[in-house]
Design an enzyme around this catalytic site. Structure first.
Site, PDB file in Angstrom:
ATOM      1  N   SER A 433     -23.432 -40.262  84.614  1.00  0.00           N
ATOM      2  CA  SER A 433     -23.226 -41.605  83.868  1.00  0.00           C
ATOM      3  C   SER A 433     -23.719 -42.834  85.411  1.00  0.00           C
ATOM      4  O   SER A 433     -24.439 -42.731  85.780  1.00  0.00           O
ATOM      5  CB  SER A 433     -21.695 -42.285  83.304  1.00  0.00           C
ATOM      6  OG  SER A 433     -22.670 -43.193  82.495  1.00  0.00           O
ATOM      7  N   ASP A 652     -26.716 -39.637  72.703  1.00  0.00           N
ATOM      8  CA  ASP A 652     -26.233 -40.514  73.806  1.00  0.00           C
ATOM      9  C   ASP A 652     -26.959 -41.896  73.176  1.00  0.00           C
ATOM     10  O   ASP A 652     -28.373 -41.914  73.517  1.00  0.00           O
ATOM     11  CB  ASP A 652     -26.343 -40.011  75.060  1.00  0.00           C
ATOM     12  CG  ASP A 652     -25.626 -41.666  75.688  1.00  0.00           C
ATOM     13  OD1 ASP A 652     -25.126 -41.970  75.494  1.00  0.00           O
ATOM     14  OD2 ASP A 652     -25.811 -40.724  77.127  1.00  0.00           O
ATOM     15  N   HIS A 685     -22.034 -39.598  75.219  1.00  0.00           N
ATOM     16  CA  HIS A 685     -22.453 -39.810  76.636  1.00  0.00           C
ATOM     17  C   HIS A 685     -21.240 -39.075  77.745  1.00  0.00           C
ATOM     18  O   HIS A 685     -21.437 -38.604  78.644  1.00  0.00           O
ATOM     19  CB  HIS A 685     -22.204 -41.136  77.023  1.00  0.00           C
ATOM     20  CG  HIS A 685     -21.758 -41.812  77.992  1.00  0.00           C
ATOM     21  ND1 HIS A 685     -23.593 -41.717  78.743  1.00  0.00           N
ATOM     22  CD2 HIS A 685     -21.074 -42.360  78.934  1.00  0.00           C
ATOM     23  CE1 HIS A 685     -23.683 -42.382  79.957  1.00  0.00           C
ATOM     24  NE2 HIS A 685     -21.877 -42.838  79.971  1.00  0.00           N
TER      25      HIS A 685
END
Length: 777
Positions: A433, A652, A685
């Site tokens: 991320s 996501d 995610h």
């Protein structure tokens, strides 16, 4: 020959210029100092600015007379200080030095900052490259200048106090609205569960990995009971020292747990490492702008003796110091052939590196450590314990940073320390991320591309380069609509909603974990369906951490990421790319139709049927990948970029990983070698870190990619990691091998046969039967 009066006039003019420069330098030095002269004493020493050191062309750091470093200085202010010093010391300001090693001739800088190229080079056209598409201030539109905060005068203190009071009230109300929203949206789910219970049905059976969760829960209970029984036996024998327990367990199995029993749910990575037979030592690292950040080293206590407290202290802020090629500083690196290849893991937004360590043996950090890698966990600035070499928590200069400083300062400092401790020239980098964002930013041509030469491969999990649809949510829109000034009134100029950290420290682990999950699930639109619910409360012990309000403004404010929806391309440039892609698709489709009647042309001009699946779309993009070399005129990356591997989450909503894949596939980055890419349909995610089958779908592939791309010299002196014994197709930069084909995994919603073998199997290897071991103990 000039007359005596002319020479005298020149001397007087020079003296007058020097005198004016000295006055200006003194004023500028006070303006950029830590304290004003009246606030200094014997304890502080002189904190006046003496020179600006440019870490990158856009990141100057002020060096003070007492040896300190101050961050967050606008470029113009730093250049002004250095130019005045040039005049005083008779230095030639035209003397330039390269910004980065290996940069092309002619790309030079004055004091490390690139000289202005004039308004003629600037353009407002949508097709203009990022560097030329700049406003008159010549600042990058994606990275506007940070505010300038001077010494703590009375007026400054009043201003800071006003921001702290306003943000304490308004941000707390904002957080309360988010909590209420999370609670309100949970009501339908709660009633659904209640109804299923009332009708004698188990709502948990709807979870995709329910049977596996039950098996793991039972195995954990048995393990807790076995640990407690073992401790009772040892106490009866009067052998209660830690070393006795460790030695006794060590003889029993390869990675004997050093801690056990019921999980107290604590924010302590070393505790969870000890539960799986490993341990952690903590190093302090100083960044080039003076922040003290933590680097955690995961090690096998049977092979490595922890470094002394003095050796774990921060070093000089200068990164990548020269050392001999045969220097080896870490005691864990023993004789040749038995060393471990170093890897560094970087965490995501609002997290710490503990996110990699919450799933027992199925934690990515512990899995890679047991596979035979030397694992280091990097934390960004502030984290759980904000520290700076000279600044205090209340000083707004300590919080004037965003993603660029994290990428260009924190990441190089962490890489440098790992290489210094291990003696290797390169390491493998894994990021998730926001960790991928800071790496992508740092590697860009305009930022700090030289660190690419220190990285053997960059493994990006849920890569965050383009925004997903979640950026349009109402609460994010609110943060994007308000002006920068109003943003600071709402969220302050220090830490972003620090009340979250207060809640973290006061609330019980189980309650905080449940509440944290609900709030973050509401904000980021993901679920815990694929996580082991019995470990979920652990996962939220390592989040949130302290981040700056300026950093969150970069992500969600009206000027940067939320506006452009990309980390390194403007909104206008994205529109241009979309138009080019659409035109290319139309040309290709027309060409395919024209060639369908000509059998002889099919081998040289592949025809595509109408796409019906993502896999067919990817295949077509791969064929088009090398068609138009002119696409690279807006490339983000240069030849120093390391090979990149991507794991994209198909479900996501937070980021758009498919768009990043498309950018690489369409030859917009000719210097990027994509050595592995995979889309995992159904993954959200956080699933690459916490899904119960993440080791099978992500971890084992990461393990192989790390070894396949490791330098040959490193492989010759390192042990081969488990699961990599059969690898022969090693990566070589500049080779003729094609980029890896993008894989498509559609089984993320199912529990595969391999996944069933994963439970407590020595880090996902499936080579242990924990239940049988405990029952037979």
């Amino acid at each position: 020959m000039p007359s005596l009066s002319t020479v005298k006039d020149k001397v007087e003019d020079k003296a007058s210029t020097k005198a004016k420069a000295a006055i200006g330098f003194a004023q500028q030095s006070e303006r950029l100092a830590q304290y004003s002269p009246s606030q200094e004493d014997d304890t502080t020493g002189s904190t006046q600015a003496v020179e600006a050191k440019f870490i990158t062309p856009n990141d100057p750091v002020i060096q003070t007379a007492n040896g300190g470093r101050l961050p967050a200085v606008p470029v113009d202010e730093a250049i002004k200080l250095n130019r005045l010093k040039d005049i005083i010391e008779d230095r030639d300001p035209s003397e330039a030095e390269p910004v980065h090693e290996g940069e092309a001739p002619g790309r030079e800088s004055i004091h490390g900052a690139r000289p202005s190229e004039g308004d003629a080079r600037q353009s407002t056209e949508p097709e203009a490259p990022l560097k030329q598409a700049a406003p008159p201030s010549r600042t990058n539109p994606l990275f506007p200048p940070l505010p300038l905060y001077g010494p703590p005068t009375l007026l400054r203190r009043i201003e800071c106090l006003a921001f702290r009071v306003s943000s304490a009230v308004l941000s707390l109300n904002f957080l309360l609205v988010i909590i209420l929203g999370a609670a309100f949206t949970s009501i339908p789910l709660m009633w659904s569960h209640i109804w299923l219970r009332l009708t004698f049905r188990n709502p948990d059976k709807r979870r995709p990995f329910y049977e596996e969760e039950e098996r793991r829960r039972k195995a954990r209970k048995l393990a807790e009971r076995a640990w407690e029984q073992k401790q009772k036996k040892l106490r009866r024998r009067n052998h209660v020292t830690e070393s006795t327990i460790s030695d006794s367990a060590e003889d029993a199995e390869e990675f004997a747990p050093l801690e056990g029993g019921k999980d107290p749910i604590v924010c302590d990575v070393s505790y969870y490492a000890r539960r799986v037979g490993l341990d952690v030592e903590i190093f302090d690292v100083q960044t080039e702008d003076g922040f003290i950040i933590e680097l955690w080293h995961v090690y096998d206590p049977r092979e490595h003796r922890p470094s002394s407290a003095k050796d774990r202290e921060q070093h000089s802020p200068d990164v990548f110091p020269p050392h001999s090629s045969d220097e080896t500083t870490s005691s864990s690196q023993t004789k040749s052939g038995n060393k471990k290849y170093p890897i560094l893991l970087i965490h995501g937004l609002l997290q710490s590196a503990g996110a990699y360590c919450t799933n027992d043996d199925d934690s990515l950090a512990f899995f890679l450590a047991k596979s035979g890698y030397d694992v280091w966990l990097g934390n960004n600035r502030c984290g759980f314990n904000p520290r700076h070499n000279v600044l205090e928590y209340s000083d707004p200069r300590m919080w004037a940073w965003n993603i660029r400083q994290m990428g260009c300062m924190d990441l190089p400092a962490l890489i440098s320390r790992v290489l210094s401790e291990t003696g290797f020239e390169k390491l493998g980098l894994i990021a998730h991320s926001q960790g991928t964002t800071q790496t992508f930013v740092a590697l860009a041509k305009e930022q700090r591309p030289d660190i690419g030469e220190k990285i053997s491969v960059f493994c990006a999990l849920a890569p965050a380069a383009y925004a997903g649809p979640l950026i349009g949510k109402m609460y994010f829109k609110f943060m994007r609509v308000i002006s920068p000034g109003m943003f600071r009134i709402f969220f302050g100029i220090h830490a972003f909603i620090p009340f979250m950290l207060t809640m973290h420290s006061l609330l019980p682990g189980n309650f905080y974990g449940a509440m944290g999950y609900r709030v973050f699930s509401f904000l980021f639109n993901w679920t815990d369906e694929r996580w082991e619910r019995g470990l979920r409360d652990r996962m939220f012990q390592f989040a949130p951490v302290y981040v700056s309000a300026e950093s969150m403004r970069w992500w969600l404010g009206r000027e940067c990421f939320a506006k452009h929806k990309c980390i390194l391309a403007t909104k206008e440039q994205k529109i241009t790319e979309d138009r080019e892609d659409e035109e290319e698709d139309q040309v290709e489709e027309q060409s395919s139709d024209d060639s369908s009647d000509d059998e002889d042309r099919r081998p040289t001009r592949p025809a595509f049927k109408k796409e019906s699946t993502t896999e067919e779309r990817i295949t077509k993009d791969r064929v088009l990948r090398r068609r138009n070399t002119d696409r690279s005129r807006y490339a983000w990356y240069g030849p120093q970029t390391p090979p990149i591997a991507l794991w994209v989450c198909g479900a996501d909503d937070l980021v758009d990983g498919r768009r990043l894949l498309r950018r690489f596939d369409r030859n917009r980055e000719p210097h990027v070698d994509l050595v592995h890419s995979k889309i995992i349909e159904g993954y959200e995610h956080l699933d690459p870190l916490w899904s119960m089958d993440s080791i099978e779908k992500v971890g084992k592939e990461v393990r192989q990619v790390l070894w396949r791309t490791a330098p040959e010299l490193a492989r010759n002196v390192c042990r081969t990691p488990k699961g990599c014994e059969e690898i022969t197709d090693f990566y070589k930069k500049g080779g003729k091998t094609e980029s890896a084909k993008t894989g498509l995994d559609t089984t993320a919603g199912e529990w595969s046969e391999k996944g069933k073998q994963q439970v407590s199997g020595g880090g996902g290897e499936g080579n242990r039967d924990l239940e049988a071991e405990i029952q037979g103990a």
